[in-house]
Scaffold this active site. Structure first.
Site, PDB file in Angstrom:
ATOM      1  N   ARG A  98      -2.595   3.034   8.781  1.00  0.00           N
ATOM      2  CA  ARG A  98      -2.575   1.975   8.391  1.00  0.00           C
ATOM      3  C   ARG A  98      -1.601   0.949   8.258  1.00  0.00           C
ATOM      4  O   ARG A  98      -0.803   1.299   7.348  1.00  0.00           O
ATOM      5  CB  ARG A  98      -3.389   2.273   6.879  1.00  0.00           C
ATOM      6  N   GLY A 137      -7.271  -7.858   6.544  1.00  0.00           N
ATOM      7  CA  GLY A 137      -7.718  -8.560   8.188  1.00  0.00           C
ATOM      8  C   GLY A 137      -6.732  -8.692   9.213  1.00  0.00           C
ATOM      9  O   GLY A 137      -6.876  -8.968  10.390  1.00  0.00           O
ATOM     10  N   MET A 166      -5.342  -5.818   9.973  1.00  0.00           N
ATOM     11  CA  MET A 166      -4.973  -4.845  10.769  1.00  0.00           C
ATOM     12  C   MET A 166      -6.191  -3.451  10.649  1.00  0.00           C
ATOM     13  O   MET A 166      -6.082  -3.757   9.255  1.00  0.00           O
ATOM     14  CB  MET A 166      -4.109  -4.411  11.378  1.00  0.00           C
ATOM     15  N   CYS A 218       3.330 -38.627 -18.413  1.00  0.00           N
ATOM     16  CA  CYS A 218       2.089 -38.350 -18.659  1.00  0.00           C
ATOM     17  C   CYS A 218       0.938 -39.208 -17.706  1.00  0.00           C
ATOM     18  O   CYS A 218       0.264 -39.028 -17.324  1.00  0.00           O
ATOM     19  CB  CYS A 218       1.871 -39.530 -19.557  1.00  0.00           C
ATOM     20  N   LYS A 249       0.496  -1.428  -0.063  1.00  0.00           N
ATOM     21  CA  LYS A 249       0.001   0.222   0.115  1.00  0.00           C
ATOM     22  C   LYS A 249       1.368   1.716  -0.050  1.00  0.00           C
ATOM     23  O   LYS A 249       1.232   2.222  -0.625  1.00  0.00           O
ATOM     24  CB  LYS A 249      -0.868  -0.181   0.895  1.00  0.00           C
ATOM     25  N   SER A 268       8.485 -42.008 -21.865  1.00  0.00           N
ATOM     26  CA  SER A 268       7.392 -40.926 -20.775  1.00  0.00           C
ATOM     27  C   SER A 268       7.661 -41.779 -19.673  1.00  0.00           C
ATOM     28  O   SER A 268       7.221 -42.707 -18.547  1.00  0.00           O
ATOM     29  CB  SER A 268       6.041 -41.335 -21.923  1.00  0.00           C
ATOM     30  N   TYR A 280       8.041 -33.222 -24.141  1.00  0.00           N
ATOM     31  CA  TYR A 280       6.566 -33.041 -24.658  1.00  0.00           C
ATOM     32  C   TYR A 280       5.941 -33.088 -22.903  1.00  0.00           C
ATOM     33  O   TYR A 280       6.469 -33.761 -22.408  1.00  0.00           O
ATOM     34  CB  TYR A 280       5.731 -34.138 -25.206  1.00  0.00           C
ATOM     35  N   HIS A 314      -8.143 -44.686  -8.430  1.00  0.00           N
ATOM     36  CA  HIS A 314      -8.687 -45.064  -9.156  1.00  0.00           C
ATOM     37  C   HIS A 314      -9.754 -43.810 -10.586  1.00  0.00           C
ATOM     38  O   HIS A 314     -10.088 -43.138 -11.265  1.00  0.00           O
ATOM     39  CB  HIS A 314      -9.267 -45.739  -9.372  1.00  0.00           C
ATOM     40  N   ARG A 333      -4.132  -0.660  -5.901  1.00  0.00           N
ATOM     41  CA  ARG A 333      -3.987  -2.482  -5.906  1.00  0.00           C
ATOM     42  C   ARG A 333      -4.086  -3.222  -7.400  1.00  0.00           C
ATOM     43  O   ARG A 333      -4.814  -2.577  -8.319  1.00  0.00           O
ATOM     44  CB  ARG A 333      -3.510  -3.064  -4.907  1.00  0.00           C
TER      45      ARG A 333
HETATM   46  C1  PEP Z   1       2.204 -43.421 -13.763  1.00  0.00           C
HETATM   47  O1  PEP Z   1       2.094 -43.946 -13.578  1.00  0.00           O
HETATM   48  O2  PEP Z   1       2.482 -42.033 -14.259  1.00  0.00           O
HETATM   49  C2  PEP Z   1       0.934 -43.782 -14.842  1.00  0.00           C
HETATM   50  C3  PEP Z   1       0.702 -42.196 -15.739  1.00  0.00           C
HETATM   51  O3  PEP Z   1       0.488 -44.942 -14.964  1.00  0.00           O
HETATM   52  P1  PEP Z   1      -0.831 -45.248 -14.342  1.00  0.00           P
HETATM   53  O4  PEP Z   1      -1.514 -43.624 -13.841  1.00  0.00           O
HETATM   54  O5  PEP Z   1      -2.122 -46.211 -15.374  1.00  0.00           O
HETATM   55  O6  PEP Z   1      -0.140 -46.192 -13.756  1.00  0.00           O
END
Ligand code: PEP
Ligand code: MG
Length: 930
Positions: free
Chosen positions: A93, A102, A104, A881, A24, A813, A901, A455, A339
């Site tokens: 302030r 909050g 003060m 992944c 501020k 991956s 990726y 899951h 701000r």
């Molecule tokens: C992982 O283990 O990161 C993965 C992508 O495979 P899963 O979650 O299917 O075991």
């Protein structure tokens, strides 16, 4: 050592130094220095606060500096601090480097005492206003600086209202307010044991010390802990002392709050509210209804254009949407605070795109100013704002979005009711792969067990459906078809609403607002792609998911989990037949029936993703996941076994009943006889025997397949080694689908990926199957197939043997779900609702490693694998992944270690696209700055 300077007038403070001046104070200095009309004032630094907290006393010399600074204010304003004829009043302030609402409250009108009060009355000609200011000051000072409890003041107010017959504060006359101020003064004395300080310097000294102490107040400490504000981010609070200006000095005075752009829509138009002849508090307290700023164009056209000019100056300076407070005192516009404006996600996106197009910010700034996680709000349905429903329970926010529907307790019922056109929510203790049809049918999923990578969570995220997992307060009794939560009983068919973004579960239906891909978002994400190095792919298992992934801008599929296709209710019996097979021939026969089905699946996905790579992962989960549980089978078997006995009992029943009542009606006896007879005939068909035999065989197999720790057991490539015919069928299905696509002119780009690989030998053996099948299919179809063959890296040993694996694999991956589990030795199914919350709350871990990649442990393994893998094969393509692939911090790490990726669930693709651009822009920016 010379004493540090503790005070900076607004004309001198360095607006960039938020650590010392607080946010501020820094902004007040900047505004003053860029020529905006800010009431004169000064900032006492956070250094003074730290010195005070250290010594439990104001640092020596501070009050002398304060006096000199007040003297300067007197010169600038022509008023006198404590001067009864022309009093200078100030606000005090707090303000630290990080905004901490909050921490003060503000003390207004400091400098009032019985003498200056008379001056204020004379100056304003408004005794009511002056007494009101005085009683407010006594209350605020008493409460904030001296800790007098608020209830005492409130009680005095209520008593006075009763006495005078007033119903609202505004009904109180000047005399009544004067009496109230006297009551407040008496309360002050009673609680503090000392008279109310009349000397303005004494008032100021006490107020400054109180602001400093508030840094270590419970509210402030809790806030910092909650929002993880470390001393490196904000250390101590500054104090802002600012000349009071009054918006309630007549019809040429006003007060208000403004946004330089609309914070709800992002529209480029000044937005806000004001009240004429009013104090800031009145706007906030809602005592009178404020008018929109647009109305000022008619009411005070000159001031309205001044306000628009102020808006332009603020944006031109900060290059950011501002949220500011202003007061007009006798026709003069003052800016009291500014701000960065907090906006919803849609407004952030629109303002980013428009400010870049207007040239106010660069494209890089436009991309960097948005927290990628905000985009989640835009891509899933949300609860209609303003609903006031109280949650029944809270679980883990496992998959964002909101949905309402009728409770169903199993996947079959979900499917059946959805077919009848009902919206349903699948409620289970936990879900298993065989529940997949229930996911397709349900609007949302609620589980009482399991974490954010359970899951249920992973499948729901992949499908973009809301999921609340691990909601342990809900006790589900599937047989009784009801659940209980905190004394409320929920029956099957009752309606509930889930908010997967917060984890809340509500009774009844709450309307939701749908998400949409609006033009500014499309533009922003195109800019993101143009600025990113990492490509973003999606985890998708079905043609429908693939279509959605493409819509979200995925540059391919980084993980198609084939087991999801096995779980379709039409296919599960064939999969079970394959598992139950005692001979390779019997297994082959089941696989032969699965082959065309899988081929169709792959063809669908390749077609949806034509021109883009699709990484198909060979079967991963342990076999028992495709069979019912032992408990379920035992239950069914015991029922089937009682059937013959039951038949006999029914046949004997008429005789038994006659012993009790010889007059038993004839037709009753006849119908029991008929039932017994038809049961006997049915038994002759031996269908119950066949059902029993099938279940007994299944139970035997389930027992055989039972593992103490299935996640580390017979799964992944280990299945492929022991049952090579399964992998062979899948590889054949992939290649035949690709060949058929090629012949139809569809540009299919399959990649084959092997899960759970720990040794190069495993990979080599799968590769051998791939080569054999490929040769056969190329010859049969007369085509040449192009595809990559790669390995998941989700086992610690795979990281350590990356060089060897890269001799065989063309891509890696990282499966960071399993890799995190393996690195921590935390079960991902259990950790999140057992000890992990405690670990995070108490600071043992900073983040949930299944959500935010643990760059120090798991990340080190990844770095090794990247380095050693690329040393062996320089053009090795590497991605991720696991669920982390859609988390912005993890995306940044993946960029930093040189991955090609990231792949994440489709709804997270836009988040990852923005995060990927930010990762690159931050590195480029850091290099440019160096
Ligand atoms: C992982 O283990 O990161 C993965 C992508 O495979 P899963 O979650 O299917 O075991
Ligand atoms: Mg895995």
């Amino acid at each position: 050592m010379s004493q540090p300077r503790y005070i900076y007038p607004f004309e001198e403070g360095d607006g960039r130094d938020k650590m010392r001046l607080g946010g501020k104070g820094a902004n007040l200095c900047t505004m003053m220095q860029i020529g905006l009309d800010v009431p004169p004032g000064f900032v006492i630094t956070t250094d003074a606060c730290l010195a005070y907290l250290d010594a439990q006393a104001l640092p020596p010399g501070l009050m002398a500096e304060v006096r000199a600074s007040v003297a300067a204010l007197e010169r600038k304003t022509g008023k006198g601090f404590g001067n009864a004829a022309n009093p200078l009043l100030v606000s005090v302030r707090s303000g630290s480097a990080m905004s901490m609402p909050g921490m003060m409250d503000t003390i207004l009108n400091l400098g009032l005492n019985p003498a200056t009060l008379q001056g204020l009355i004379a100056q304003t000609g408004n005794p009511r206003f002056a007494y009101d200011a005085w009683r407010r000051f006594v209350q605020l000072f008493g409460k904030i600086a001296m800790g007098v409890p608020d209830d005492a003041f409130d009680a005095a107010m209520v008593t006075l209202k009763k006495k005078t017959g007033a119903t609202q504060d505004v009904d109180l006359s000047a005399d009544a307010l004067s009496m109230l101020a006297d009551d407040f003064l008496a309360l002050y004395v009673a609680h503090t044991g000392s008279p109310f300080p009349a000397d303005p310097y004494e008032q100021l000294e006490l107020a400054i010390a109180a602001v400093f102490r508030s840094w270590n107040g419970k509210r402030a400490i809790d806030y910092r802990r909650q929002f993880r504000i470390t001393p490196a981010m904000a250390n101590g609070t500054a104090v802002n002392v600012c000349t009071m200006v009054f918006g309630n000095m007549g019809e040429d005075s006003a007060t208000g709050v403004g946004f330089t752009r609309n914070p709800a829509t992002g529209e480029n138009a000044i937005y806000g509210e004001y009240l004429t002849n009013a104090q800031g508090e009145d706007v906030v307290a809602g005592i009178r209804t404020p008018k929109p700023i647009a109305a000022m164009a008619q009411e005070m056209p000159d001031l309205h254009s001044q306000l628009v000019a102020l808006r332009d100056r603020l944006e031109a300076h900060y290059h950011e949407v501002q949220d500011f407070e202003f007061t007009i005192e006798k026709g003069r516009l003052y800016c009291l605070q500014t701000r960065n404006g907090k906006m919803n996600a849609r407004a952030m996106v629109r303002t980013s795109v428009e400010m870049a197009q207007e040239g106010l910010v660069t494209m890089a700034q436009a991309l960097l100013r948005i927290n990628p996680m905000l985009l989640e709000q835009l891509l899933v349905p949300t609860l209609a704002p303003g609903h006031a429903r109280k949650a029944l329970a809270q679980g883990l926010p496992a998959s964002p979005g909101a949905a309402s529907g009728r409770i169903v307790f199993d996947a079959d019922t979900a499917e059946q009711r959805a077919k009848e056109g009902e919206k349903v929510i699948l409620v289970r203790e936990e879900t298993k792969p065989e529940d997949i049809h229930g996911f397709f049918a349900a609007e949302g999923i609620l589980t009482s067990r399991g974490g954010k990578t359970s899951h249920a969570a992973v499948v729901a995220r992949g499908m973009g459906k809301p999921c609340v997992s691990g909601c342990e307060a809900i006790h589900i009794d599937v047989r009784a078809r009801h659940a209980e939560v905190g004394g409320t009983v929920l029956r099957e068919g009752d309606i509930i609403t889930l908010d997967g973004t917060t984890g809340n579960v509500y009774p009844g239906k709450i309307p939701t607002v749908e998400a949409e891909f609006f033009p500014e978002l499309v533009t922003l994400l195109e800019w993101a792609d143009a600025n990113a190095r990492l490509r973003v792919k999606a985890n998708a298992d079905t043609p429908a998911d693939a279509v959605r992934a493409r819509k979200y801008g995925a540059k391919g599929i980084g993980l198609a989990r084939t087991e999801r296709m096995f779980n379709d209710p039409a296919r599960l019996p064939i999969v079970q037949e394959m598992i139950l097979a005692d001979t390779p021939e019997a297994r082959k026969s089941a696989l032969d029936r699965l082959l065309p089905i899988q081929r169709g699946d792959f063809k669908g996905i390749f077609t949806a993703m034509a021109g883009l790579p699709v990484t198909v992962r060979l079967l991963d989960p342990p076999m028992h996941e495709f069979l019912p549980t032992a408990a379920q089978l035992e239950y069914e078997i015991s029922h089937l076994r009682t059937l013959p006995r039951m038949g006999r009992s029914i046949a004997d029943l008429p005789e038994t009943l006659r012993l009790i009542d010889p007059e038993l009606p004839r037709d009753y006896v006849d119908s029991l006889g008929k039932l017994g007879q038809s049961l006997a005939e049915y038994r002759e068909s031996k269908r119950d025997d066949a059902a029993l035999v099938r279940r007994e065989a299944m139970l035997k197999k389930v027992h055989q397949l039972t593992e103490v720790n299935p996640m580390l057991g017979h799964r992944g490539v280990r299945l492929g080694m022991t049952y090579p015919e399964i992998y062979e069928m899948q590889i054949r299905a992939i290649m035949e689908a690709a060949a058929e696509c090629m012949l139809e002119g569809i540009d299919a780009r399959p990649e084959i990926m092997v899960p759970q690989v720990a040794t190069a030998e495993e990979l080599k053996r799968v590769r051998a199957i791939v080569d054999a099948v490929r040769a056969e299919i190329e010859q049969r179809h007369g085509v040449r197939l192009h595809f990559n063959f790669g390995s998941m890296v989700e086992v610690v040993r795979a990281c350590l043997r990356a060089a060897r694996l890269a001799e065989i694999a063309e891509f890696f991956s990282f499966g960071t779900n399993d890799l995190s589990q393996a690195t921590f030795s935390f079960s991902r199914e259990d950790a999140e609702n057992k000890f992990l919350p405690f670990y995070i709350e108490t600071g043992i871990l900073r983040d949930n490693p299944f959500e935010v990649l643990d760059i120090y442990g798991v990340g080190e393994l990844m770095k090794l694998a990247v380095e050693w893998g690329r040393a062996a094969r320089p053009d090795l393509e590497i991605g991720i992944c696991g669920e982390h692939g859609g988390h912005p911090d993890s995306v940044r790490f993946c960029h930093d270690i040189g991955l090609d990726y990231v792949s994440c669930s489709a709804p997270r693709v836009p988040i990852a696209r923005l995060a990927a651009a930010q990762a690159k822009l931050r590195v480029t920016g850091a290099k440019a700055a160096a």
